[in-house]
Write a protein that holds these residues in place. Sequence first.
Motif, PDB file in Angstrom:
ATOM      1  N   GLN A   3       0.944  -1.041   0.050  1.00  0.00           N
ATOM      2  CA  GLN A   3       0.170  -0.054  -0.054  1.00  0.00           C
ATOM      3  C   GLN A   3       0.785   1.220  -0.011  1.00  0.00           C
ATOM      4  N   GLN A   5       1.674   4.983   1.004  1.00  0.00           N
ATOM      5  CA  GLN A   5       1.211   6.053   2.029  1.00  0.00           C
ATOM      6  C   GLN A   5       1.231   7.241   1.388  1.00  0.00           C
ATOM      7  N   ARG A  11       4.010   0.823   2.232  1.00  0.00           N
ATOM      8  CA  ARG A  11       3.838   0.745   3.526  1.00  0.00           C
ATOM      9  C   ARG A  11       4.238  -0.837   3.793  1.00  0.00           C
ATOM     10  N   LEU A  13       4.090  -4.612   4.816  1.00  0.00           N
ATOM     11  CA  LEU A  13       2.999  -5.491   4.993  1.00  0.00           C
ATOM     12  C   LEU A  13       3.412  -6.152   6.454  1.00  0.00           C
ATOM     13  N   GLU A 131      -3.700  -5.642   1.118  1.00  0.00           N
ATOM     14  CA  GLU A 131      -3.073  -4.121   0.972  1.00  0.00           C
ATOM     15  C   GLU A 131      -2.427  -4.247   2.203  1.00  0.00           C
ATOM     16  N   ARG A 132      -2.703  -4.934   3.395  1.00  0.00           N
ATOM     17  CA  ARG A 132      -2.040  -4.786   4.782  1.00  0.00           C
ATOM     18  C   ARG A 132      -1.169  -5.720   5.295  1.00  0.00           C
ATOM     19  N   GLU A 218      -7.069  -6.792   9.788  1.00  0.00           N
ATOM     20  CA  GLU A 218      -6.095  -5.588   9.193  1.00  0.00           C
ATOM     21  C   GLU A 218      -6.089  -4.353  10.509  1.00  0.00           C
ATOM     22  N   ASP A 222      -2.870  -2.900  12.722  1.00  0.00           N
ATOM     23  CA  ASP A 222      -2.586  -1.618  12.927  1.00  0.00           C
ATOM     24  C   ASP A 222      -2.144  -1.496  14.239  1.00  0.00           C
TER      25      ASP A 222
END
Length: 280
Positions: A3, A5, A11, A13, A131-132, A218, A222
């Motif tokens: 992804q 930023q 970013r 994973l 994406e994460r 996800e 975070d």
Amino acid sequence: MDQLQLDGMPRRLFVCTPSKLSTFADCPQRYRMTYLDRPALPKGPPWAHNSLGTSVHGALRAWWDEPLARRTPTRAAHLLRLGWMTDGWRDPDQSVRWRERAAEMVGRYVATLDPAREPKAVERQVAARTERLALSGRVDRLDDRDGELVVVDYKTGRRPLTDDDARASQALALYALAVSRTLRRPCWRVELHHVPTGDVAVAEHDEASLGRQLSRAEALADDIERAGERLRAGVGPDQAFPPQPGPLCSWCDYRRHCPQGRAAAPDRHPWEAVAGDEAE
Ligand code: SF4
């Protein structure tokens, strides 16, 4: 794909398994002790319930490796005895008694299966990138039932399981997602097979329910990264990764390092989760 930023830097994973995520969700401090503290803290003694679970999983994996003619309940019981783990039991007598119960259990369970119905995979490693997350894990069994892929997870605990358990399981949902990505085929159905009773708890996912589970996973990633940043910034380990004491602290590998966990739940014998009625 990574992804991007706002500053244009990709970013990283978050590399994880369902078990890593659930450890943080259950207790951030336990997560820190398991995955971050180095050198690793010494764990408590081995648990009989882990020995039972590992032995049963091993026997069921080996059973599917047998030629069709040998996929019998008797053979399953024999395989269980061959791979029996003796850690965590009170004494050899208790271990042998539970080995025989487990042998009977796997024999009864495989009697409910069609040995000719070859699984698509057994103990298959699956992976997916979102994406994460860079997600991976091992599926106990993957069935292909007339074109429909089904994730099967074996359970050996004492508590009976319900369809709600199957639906709420983040691990099963993430496995379904990873199976879809790995095999490039949709996978919606997940099942918990309770080996002691043979009961099967089922959930049929769809894009929306898998999407919700993925969003939660996800968000957990975070939270974990934020906690790690706070730790690196000098926040105390207990603040960045706070303990979450509760009844499960009795079974935590790190309770000897955790006063909050010891205050929250009593010490247990290593065999009590399986053979509580045999505790002295
Ligand atoms: S004993 Fe309980 S509170 Fe302490 S680390 Fe383990 S799970 Fe967390």
